[in-house]
Design an enzyme around this catalytic site. Sequence first.
Site, PDB file in Angstrom:
ATOM      1  CG  ASP A  22      28.507 -22.408 101.899  1.00 26.80           C
ATOM      2  OD1 ASP A  22      28.135 -22.800 103.014  1.00 26.80           O
ATOM      3  OD2 ASP A  22      27.739 -21.908 101.058  1.00 26.80           O
ATOM      4  CD  GLU A  23      33.672 -18.287 103.332  1.00 29.57           C
ATOM      5  OE1 GLU A  23      33.225 -18.897 104.335  1.00 29.57           O
ATOM      6  OE2 GLU A  23      33.287 -17.159 102.992  1.00 29.57           O
ATOM      7  CE  LYS A  47      32.148 -19.594 107.957  1.00 25.05           C
ATOM      8  NZ  LYS A  47      31.881 -19.764 106.517  1.00 25.05           N
ATOM      9  N   GLY A  48      34.215 -24.651 109.160  1.00 21.28           N
ATOM     10  CA  GLY A  48      33.970 -25.763 110.084  1.00 21.28           C
ATOM     11  C   GLY A  48      35.171 -26.682 110.153  1.00 21.28           C
ATOM     12  CG  ASN A  55      21.257 -18.598 109.118  1.00 20.80           C
ATOM     13  OD1 ASN A  55      21.867 -18.852 110.154  1.00 20.80           O
ATOM     14  ND2 ASN A  55      21.460 -17.509 108.440  1.00 20.80           N
ATOM     15  CG  HIS A  76      30.238 -24.755 110.161  1.00 21.53           C
ATOM     16  ND1 HIS A  76      30.486 -23.776 109.245  1.00 21.53           N
ATOM     17  CD2 HIS A  76      30.161 -24.129 111.346  1.00 21.53           C
ATOM     18  CE1 HIS A  76      30.554 -22.616 109.861  1.00 21.53           C
ATOM     19  NE2 HIS A  76      30.351 -22.799 111.138  1.00 21.53           N
ATOM     20  CB  THR A  77      30.241 -30.166 105.551  1.00 19.25           C
ATOM     21  OG1 THR A  77      28.988 -29.678 105.088  1.00 19.25           O
ATOM     22  CG2 THR A  77      30.292 -31.672 105.347  1.00 19.25           C
ATOM     23  CB  THR A  93      23.127 -13.124 107.177  1.00 21.83           C
ATOM     24  OG1 THR A  93      22.273 -13.843 108.070  1.00 21.83           O
ATOM     25  CG2 THR A  93      24.368 -12.637 107.909  1.00 21.83           C
ATOM     26  N   PRO A 133      21.480 -26.380  95.202  1.00 23.27           N
ATOM     27  CG  PRO A 133      20.881 -26.510  92.951  1.00 23.27           C
ATOM     28  CD  PRO A 133      20.324 -26.596  94.328  1.00 23.27           C
ATOM     29  NE  ARG A 134      27.166 -24.561  99.648  1.00 27.50           N
ATOM     30  CZ  ARG A 134      27.936 -25.308 100.450  1.00 27.50           C
ATOM     31  NH1 ARG A 134      29.090 -25.767 100.017  1.00 27.50           N
ATOM     32  NH2 ARG A 134      27.551 -25.569 101.680  1.00 27.50           N
TER      33      ARG A 134
HETATM   34  P1  GDP Z   1      31.650 -23.611 106.227  1.00 30.14           P
HETATM   35  O1  GDP Z   1      30.245 -23.247 106.452  1.00 30.14           O
HETATM   36  O2  GDP Z   1      32.550 -22.451 105.969  1.00 30.14           O
HETATM   37  O3  GDP Z   1      32.186 -24.507 107.303  1.00 30.14           O
HETATM   38  O4  GDP Z   1      31.714 -24.458 104.868  1.00 30.14           O
HETATM   39  P2  GDP Z   1      30.796 -25.711 104.443  1.00 30.14           P
HETATM   40  O5  GDP Z   1      30.986 -26.814 105.390  1.00 30.14           O
HETATM   41  O6  GDP Z   1      29.423 -25.257 104.154  1.00 30.14           O
HETATM   42  O7  GDP Z   1      31.431 -26.039 103.020  1.00 30.14           O
HETATM   43  C1  GDP Z   1      32.710 -26.464 102.860  1.00 30.14           C
HETATM   44  C2  GDP Z   1      32.674 -27.806 102.162  1.00 30.14           C
HETATM   45  O8  GDP Z   1      33.960 -28.085 101.670  1.00 30.14           O
HETATM   46  C3  GDP Z   1      32.338 -28.972 103.059  1.00 30.14           C
HETATM   47  O9  GDP Z   1      31.674 -29.948 102.321  1.00 30.14           O
HETATM   48  C4  GDP Z   1      33.708 -29.468 103.515  1.00 30.14           C
HETATM   49  O10 GDP Z   1      33.727 -30.847 103.878  1.00 30.14           O
HETATM   50  C5  GDP Z   1      34.494 -29.252 102.282  1.00 30.14           C
HETATM   51  N1  GDP Z   1      35.919 -28.941 102.463  1.00 30.14           N
HETATM   52  C6  GDP Z   1      36.519 -28.142 103.382  1.00 30.14           C
HETATM   53  N2  GDP Z   1      37.833 -28.033 103.112  1.00 30.14           N
HETATM   54  C7  GDP Z   1      38.059 -28.774 101.992  1.00 30.14           C
HETATM   55  C8  GDP Z   1      39.204 -29.025 101.179  1.00 30.14           C
HETATM   56  O11 GDP Z   1      40.302 -28.542 101.422  1.00 30.14           O
HETATM   57  N3  GDP Z   1      39.022 -29.839 100.089  1.00 30.14           N
HETATM   58  C9  GDP Z   1      37.816 -30.379  99.764  1.00 30.14           C
HETATM   59  N4  GDP Z   1      37.731 -31.145  98.690  1.00 30.14           N
HETATM   60  N5  GDP Z   1      36.713 -30.136 100.478  1.00 30.14           N
HETATM   61  C10 GDP Z   1      36.833 -29.350 101.579  1.00 30.14           C
END
Ligand code: GDP
Length: 424
Positions: free
Chosen positions: A12-13, A15-16, A37, A40-41, A237, A305-306
């Site tokens: 959840d960093e 990456k997407g 599982n 990426h948002t 995982t 909730p994380r």
């Molecule tokens: P991933 O699995 O590493 O791709 O991460 P997730 O998508 O699970 O979680 C990252 C969340 O942070 C998502 O809701 C993104 O839209 C959001 N996000 C990514 N980069 C930024 C940023 O620079 N600022 C903010 N506010 N949100 C971000």
Amino acid sequence: MVKAVVGACWGDEGKGKITDMLAEDADIVVRFQGGANAGHTIVNDYGKFALHLLPSGSFNQNVTNMIGNGVALDIPQLIKEIEDVVSKGVPRPNIVVSERAQVLMPYHKDFDKFEEERLSDRQFGSTKSGIAPFFSDKFSKIGFQVWELFQEEELMEKIKNVLEIKNLILEHVYHKPAIDADELYKTLRSYGEMIKPYVIDSVKFMHEAVKSGKTILLEGQLGSLKDPDFGIYPMTTSSSTLAGYGAIGACVPPYEIKEIITVVKAYSSAVGAGAFVSEIFGEEADELRRRGGDGGEYGATTGRPRRMGWFDCVASRYGCMVQGTTAVAFTVLDVLGYLDEIPVCVGYEIDGEVTRDFPTTGKLEKAKPVLKVLPGWKTDIRGIKKYEDLPENCRNYIEFIEKELEVPIKIVSNGPARHDIIMK
Ligand code: GDP
């Protein structure tokens, strides 16, 4: 040119988002491990999407998106995600699937659920997507590769063999109804029909792509601390989350991976059970969770909730190290703009001794955070495009962490959208 985009910590960093952005200049994006599982948002001109299995290059028509052999392929889920993005106005993505990818079976999800129920209060906090049973079967050599779905008698014979052991466990361990071979055969043949248009010889495809100098992004899921070898085992995982595994899970020569971009978040969040040294609780955590990410820190797959915490230099430095990081993308920095002071964890106190080295799980569980408090910048940094335009305290925060990470931060993300990016 092969680059990997991977996570430093628990996932959840962002990456997407970083992959979606880098995909503008890429030819191929490959998912090389994990399954559906985690999510990426991605926020871009088409809207907001939660991808689970689709590679994050799916919004770029110039990109071929591959599900590599290392992925747990949930076929109905993949088809659902493709149709979902198309129904929201995204041009149909170019998707290919390795004929050597293994198929997530309906019973993998059931076994995941039954095992968590059996473990009860000792459970792993699984997303119940079938990942652990899937990889157990893969390495026990009772998994099914995609090409097997196109067989007839051989497929039926294998189903019968595999069900022998599965049904014994269902009956005697979990006390659940047995799986019917004919029904499973029908399901798998229908999976075959669904996936057929996408299936390719991925070994040849990747070999030719590398040879002709294509730009290839290897997209990781989760992060270093969830890696089964180097993470917080057993609360990890079941497939390797490391860039190095991209050589296997996507089939590229290891020496071709020239850049390893590790995505590091400006604070910590985690899902599932396991040690989390810099974790915070109560109102402090609730506020960060509410303000975090894009609309709050809740799991993209489960909505859970994380767990929240301050930035952890010990875990993040280790996470970057085991990835073999060449550059860091530092994300979600804008979220911290509300804080007067920002604590960061700079060491672990274990049995009265302070260390900067990330320990094995037994010691990790005893670790207490050593915090250093940095001044906040108390402004909204969204919309800023140049590094020097960031407030001084914000640059100091970035540079403090860069020193701690011992690898250069080259990308700073200050908002969820594709171009909320500062190149440092
Ligand atoms: P991933 O699995 O590493 O791709 O991460 P997730 O998508 O699970 O979680 C990252 C969340 O942070 C998502 O809701 C993104 O839209 C959001 N996000 C990514 N980069 C930024 C940023 O620079 N600022 C903010 N506010 N949100 C971000």
